[in-house]
Scaffold this motif. Structure first.
Motif, PDB file in Angstrom:
ATOM      1  N   SER A 262      -5.128  -2.470  -1.379  1.00  0.00           N
ATOM      2  CA  SER A 262      -5.978  -1.543  -0.633  1.00  0.00           C
ATOM      3  C   SER A 262      -5.829  -1.671   0.879  1.00  0.00           C
ATOM      4  O   SER A 262      -5.978  -0.691   1.604  1.00  0.00           O
ATOM      5  N   ALA A 263      -5.576  -2.876   1.370  1.00  0.00           N
ATOM      6  CA  ALA A 263      -5.507  -3.090   2.818  1.00  0.00           C
ATOM      7  C   ALA A 263      -4.730  -4.364   3.105  1.00  0.00           C
ATOM      8  O   ALA A 263      -4.591  -5.240   2.240  1.00  0.00           O
TER       9      ALA A 263
ATOM     10  N   ARG B  83      -5.403  -3.298   8.104  1.00  0.00           N
ATOM     11  CA  ARG B  83      -4.929  -1.917   8.107  1.00  0.00           C
ATOM     12  C   ARG B  83      -4.662  -1.425   6.690  1.00  0.00           C
ATOM     13  O   ARG B  83      -4.238  -2.197   5.824  1.00  0.00           O
ATOM     14  N   ARG B  84      -4.896  -0.122   6.479  1.00  0.00           N
ATOM     15  CA  ARG B  84      -4.670   0.482   5.171  1.00  0.00           C
ATOM     16  C   ARG B  84      -3.357   1.260   5.114  1.00  0.00           C
ATOM     17  O   ARG B  84      -2.971   1.720   4.039  1.00  0.00           O
TER      18      ARG B  84
END
Length: 242
Positions: A151-152, A158-159
């Protein structure tokens, strides 16, 4: 007597005695079970109990913890659809072998069943199905409690720009976050970051990624080797640059 009936995918069939077989199935509601099939290795029944086939099965035993007996009627002859496609056959063999080795017996796994059934329903697509096979392994890891966190970035938060996965934590990392450690991380293929198609070499990268966590967290903890069919699939992807 203990009895149940369910739709099931054949995972493995091994000869046992004269013309009989010990068969592993993944049942829709019941999960992974084994049973003795009378005549299961005979010329008349051998085709029915091929890995990948979907059957309406009945299991019975005097006690729930016994091996029990299996009977089956055909629902979908999946194995036949893979016979003329090397990639289809490799994906089918790997998926069934991984499911048999990874899923504990006598526990419901409806998500694993649904994912495998969906994959096998398209088995004739050959190499174009390979990226979805990798997605199935990612989902299987999650169902077994070893889900990857894509997811990040574990370092920057950051994604976007996710490029790697930590082999220790299973968390995604950007190229910026990886820095000098990039060579020690697992490549995260683009098709696992969204809906994009797999590019050259990305299926092989995806199989390296899921293979690491399957070997360590699923098969390793159970003191089992990675199934030979899974190793052959990864070797095919590496050799063909898929």
């Amino acid at each position: 007597m203990e009895r149940w009936q369910d739709e099931a995918i054949v995972l493995a069939a091994r000869p046992h005695g004269e013309g009989h077989a010990i068969v592993s199935v993944l049942a829709r509601a019941r999960g992974h079970w084994r049973g003795h099939v009378r005549g299961g290795a005979s010329s008349r029944q051998r085709g029915l109990w091929q890995p990948g086939n979907v059957l309406a099965v009945a299991w019975s035993a005097r006690l729930a913890d016994q091996l029990g007996h299996l009977t089956g009627e055909p629902v979908a002859a999946i194995a036949a659809a893979a016979m003329d496609q090397p990639w289809s056959l490799a994906i089918l063999a790997s998926a069934c072998a991984v499911a048999e080795a990874a899923l504990p017996e006598h526990e419901p796994h409806p998500l694993a069943y649904a994912g495998l059934a969906g994959l096998l329903a398209r088995i004739g697509e050959g190499v174009s199905l390979a990226a979805d096979y990798v997605r199935w392994e990612v989902a299987l890891l999650a169902e077994l409690g070893y889900g990857l966190d894509l997811s990040a970035c574990a370092v920057t938060g950051r994604r976007d720009g996710l490029a790697y996965v930590s082999p220790r934590t299973g968390r995604a990392v950007t190229a910026e976050g990886a820095g000098a450690w990039a060579e020690r991380l697992l490549v995260l293929p683009r098709f696992l970051r969204g809906d994009s198609a797999a590019g050259p070499g990305e299926v092989a990268a995806g199989l390296r990624l899921t293979g690491h966590f399957l070997a360590r967290d699923v098969f390793g903890l159970a003191h089992r080797p990675v199934p030979a069919a899974r190793l052959r699939l990864a070797e095919r992807a590496e050799a063909e640059g898929t």
